[in-house]
Motif scaffolding. Structure first.
Motif, short mmCIF file in Angstrom:
data_model
loop_
_atom_site.label_atom_id
_atom_site.label_comp_id
_atom_site.label_asym_id
_atom_site.label_seq_id
_atom_site.Cartn_x
_atom_site.Cartn_y
_atom_site.Cartn_z
N ALA A 96 22.61 -16.56 22.90
CA ALA A 96 23.78 -17.27 22.04
C ALA A 96 23.15 -18.91 21.49
N ARG A 97 22.35 -19.54 23.11
CA ARG A 97 22.44 -20.70 22.67
C ARG A 97 21.20 -20.97 21.68
N SER A 98 20.23 -19.93 21.60
CA SER A 98 19.11 -20.35 21.36
C SER A 98 19.13 -19.95 19.75
N LEU A 99 19.92 -18.45 19.44
CA LEU A 99 20.49 -18.57 18.03
C LEU A 99 20.38 -19.89 17.67
N LEU A 100 21.95 -20.23 17.95
CA LEU A 100 22.55 -22.27 17.70
C LEU A 100 21.99 -23.18 17.74
N LEU A 101 20.50 -23.43 18.65
CA LEU A 101 19.90 -24.17 18.72
C LEU A 101 18.30 -24.07 17.76
N HIS A 102 18.35 -22.85 17.32
CA HIS A 102 17.65 -22.41 16.14
C HIS A 102 18.75 -22.45 14.82
N SER A 103 19.03 -22.12 15.01
CA SER A 103 19.62 -21.93 13.51
C SER A 103 20.18 -23.74 12.88
#
Lengths: 429, 251
Positions: A394-401
């Motif tokens: 979830a963290r990685s998805l948010l940072l990527h977005s």
């Protein structure tokens, strides 16, 4: 002898050895460097970036090394098979390793360009960045001008394949001080894509002091991508100075993912009406990495549009600096200038210093600026986790977005995919 | 499937739930109604695992497991779904990418093989038809710039994709006009089955015209003070919540 004195000695020695057309420029720059020195912390523009500490150790200066046993190819960018590739080793252009394929593209040693058909261009534009970067570091680069390159894009030519510039340092034996220098001229109605990347070999310390000056003529277009993902022992001051002398289009994206101390100067001098320039940046730092982006937009003429958007993700005990200056001169009516800087701090020990700086002397302009510093959105994190996504993903998805709107500004598919891969690796996904 | 026993919870030291008891069996639809501030959304948040709420007493068992011991993602993996009252906007992340990750993470949790791109698209198409949502909405950034109705429809779509055993709808009707409520409710009804259950949390009776509950509970001041069949919702609609205060005062 101190490192600075050794460097000056080498510059003087160059003066005695290389009696080419660039000699007067070197001599003048050395005098400037003598006078200005290396900026100290009290220098407003260098407040957070202690470049002077990089001069506290000994370096091998600008030495060319053989490429036969140097694996610079490890740093090649995707689709290099069709690209134009220019290789700098320790700041010195290496013609043997370089490949120029595209018609309409001219690559010459700068001293040769200074006396042939490009002489007037060189004399008119070389060193223009010094007017904006009056701080010694810029002069230091100019005081060497060895192994420098002139890149010319001929009139009405759309260079089919990108130019990849590899700045490689060979630190297998000693610390390296490299000063690559390039003057790019994009002639009337020409178009080109330029990608710069940096790579260090060996475990010594690397310090690159780079200056790239780009002249963009009437109806010309340039996309410029800078990818910084060098080792934690590599520091650099990297200046890219655009001079839009005719109505033209510049699209610059700076991606900074790693390095020791990295200072980028990006200047956009809009000297003609109806120029457009875009400046995008993403810095994603961890550990003790320090990334400083200083940008200048100088609106000299009316009806120009500049658009600037930098985003930062800071982890570990890393530091980010963003300083965006916009000048609007008295004659530059009806310009639009936008600037935005957004940051996410992932740890308590990471820090960011952001400063917009607008100096407006015209009265009919549209300028906006804004900056934010925050943490990762907890609400968003919970929302994703409530759908079964683990916290790490979830963290990685948010940072990527968060990063994606900068990433989308990298137009060549292969380069965008390459950078996306670097970011995903960093995010551990 | 869900057994809540004497659940007490609060936020920042303030007690909000003061002993909730509720049992839900597969196939049932329960509605929790109550005035503002009664603890409805707190109950939803605690069940979904929002970390800013602190559970101070009681227990929640979900399909034989101690729900309160699980992370939010594990709760989703076990089959719990919360349709948010205020779905979060996430610029830069499309619903499709979000759901692709979520569906496969849940499948991993359940020990099922992950879906490849083609299988995922097939599933998505099927569920899009089921809940009547437009593909354009799903390719856009998650909830960014969506209308209230679009956001809620997106929640129902996510619910359909994840096929939960227990769906909690937190004020799914809030801020929606009657047409939007009808569309959202139709989506919820489309994914209902004998194996799964639904907990509808709402202030107004109107949503319950479309999602017919088997049981209605009235939550007041952190406790369930009254339970009954669907007719209780109608009764509340007529009399409002003021009778509660009277009854409470007498008691």
């Amino acid at each position: 002898m101190s490192t600075i004195n050794i460097i000056k000695d080498r510059a003087r020695q160059l003066g005695a050895d290389q009696l080419d057309a660039l000699q007067p420029i070197r001599t003048a720059a050395l005098a400037s460097f003598d006078k200005l020195g290396v900026p100290a912390v009290k220098h407003e523009e260098w407040k957070y970036t202690r470049v002077s500490q990089l001069f506290n150790q000994a370096y091998q200066i600008g030495a060319d090394t053989a490429t036969s046993d140097l694996n610079w190819q490890a740093f090649r960018l995707p689709e290099f098979e069709t690209a134009n590739e220019l290789v700098f080793i320790n700041g010195v252009y290496n013609a043997a390793a370089s490949t120029v394929r595209s018609a309409g593209l001219v690559v010459l040693p700068l001293q040769d360009a200074a006396q042939g058909e490009y002489a007037s261009i060189v004399s008119k534009h070389l060193g223009h960045s010094a007017q904006y970067l009056n701080d010694g570091i810029n002069a230091l680069n100019t005081s060497f001008l060895v192994g420098s390159v002139f890149i010319g894009v001929n009139r009405s030519t759309e260079i089919e394949h990108p130019i990849y510039i590899y700045n490689i340092n060979d630190g297998r034996k000693e610390n390296v001080f490299a000063q690559p220098r390039t003057l790019v001229h994009v002639a009337e109605n020409a178009g080109v894509v330029l990608v710069e990347t940096y790579g260090s070999i060996g475990s010594a310390d690397h310090f690159t002091n780079q200056v790239v000056e780009v002249v963009v003529e009437q109806d010309a277009r340039i996309e410029y991508y800078k990818i910084q993902n060098d080792s934690a022992r590599s520091s650099q001051v990297s200046t890219t100075h655009f001079r839009q002398v005719g109505k033209s289009y510049v699209h610059a994206v700076t991606i900074s993912l790693n390095g020791a101390m990295v200072r980028n100067n990006l200047n956009m001098v809009m000297e003609a009406e109806y120029c457009e320039s875009n400046m995008y940046g993403l810095y994603f730092t961890s550990d003790s990495c320090h990334i400083d982006n200083h940008t200048i937009v100088d609106n000299v003429k009316p009806h120009c549009l500049s658009n600037e958007f930098y985003k930062g993700i800071l982890d570990g005990s890393s530091t980010g600096v963003f300083n965006g200056k916009i000048f609007v001169r008295q004659d530059a009516q009806k310009i639009n200038a936008f600037q935005s800087n957004k940051n996410i701090l992932l740890s308590d020990t990471a820090s960011v210093y952001t400063k917009p700086q607008l100096e407006i002397f015209a009265d009919d302009v549209k300028c906006s600026h804004g900056c934010t510093i925050g943490r990762l959105d907890e609400e968003g994190l919970f929302y994703l986790r409530s759908r079964g996504i683990t916290e790490a993903i979830a963290r990685s998805l948010l940072l990527h977005s968060f990063a994606i709107d900068i990433l989308e500004q990298v137009k060549p598919d292969a380069i965008r995919a390459y950078i996306d891969q670097l970011i995903s690796e960093r995010l551990g996904s | 499937m869900l057994q809540i026993k004497d659940l007490q919870a609060g936020i920042e030291g303030k007690e909000i739930l003061k002993g909730i008891n509720l049992t839900i069996q597969p196939g049932e639809v329960h509605a929790i109604m109550g005035p503002n501030g009664s603890g409805k959304s707190t109950l939803a948040a605690v069940l979904a695992g929002r970390s800013d709420y602190e559970v101070t007493g009681g227990s929640v068992e979900f399909l034989g497991k101690d729900l309160l011991d699980l992370s939010p993602e594990a709760r989703a993996g076990e089959g719990l779904f919360l349709a948010f009252q205020y779905p979060v906007e996430i610029p830069g992340l499309s619903t499709i990418n979000f759901m692709k990750t979520a569906v496969n993470e849940v499948r991993k949790y359940r020990g099922e093989p992950t879906l490849d791109a083609a299988e995922f698209l097939k599933l998505m198409k099927e569920k899009m038809n089921l809940v009547n949502i437009d593909k354009n909405l799903l390719t856009r950034s998650l909830n960014e710039g969506f209308s209230g109705g679009e956001k809620k429809r997106n929640e129902v779509f996510q619910m359909a994709m994840l096929e939960p055993r227990l769906a909690i709808l937190d004020e799914t009707d809030s801020g929606l006009d009657i047409d939007a409520i009808r569309i959202a409710a139709a989506g919820v009804n489309a994914v209902r089955s004998k194996e799964n259950a639904t907990l509808v949390i709402t202030h107004y009776q109107r949503l319950l015209d479309y999602i017919i509950p088997d049981f209605v509970h009235v939550l007041y001041n952190g406790r369930i003070v009254k339970s009954g069949g669907k007719e209780l919702a109608l009764e509340l609609e007529e009399t409002g919540y003021s009778f509660l205060k009277n009854e409470m005062n007498i008691a």
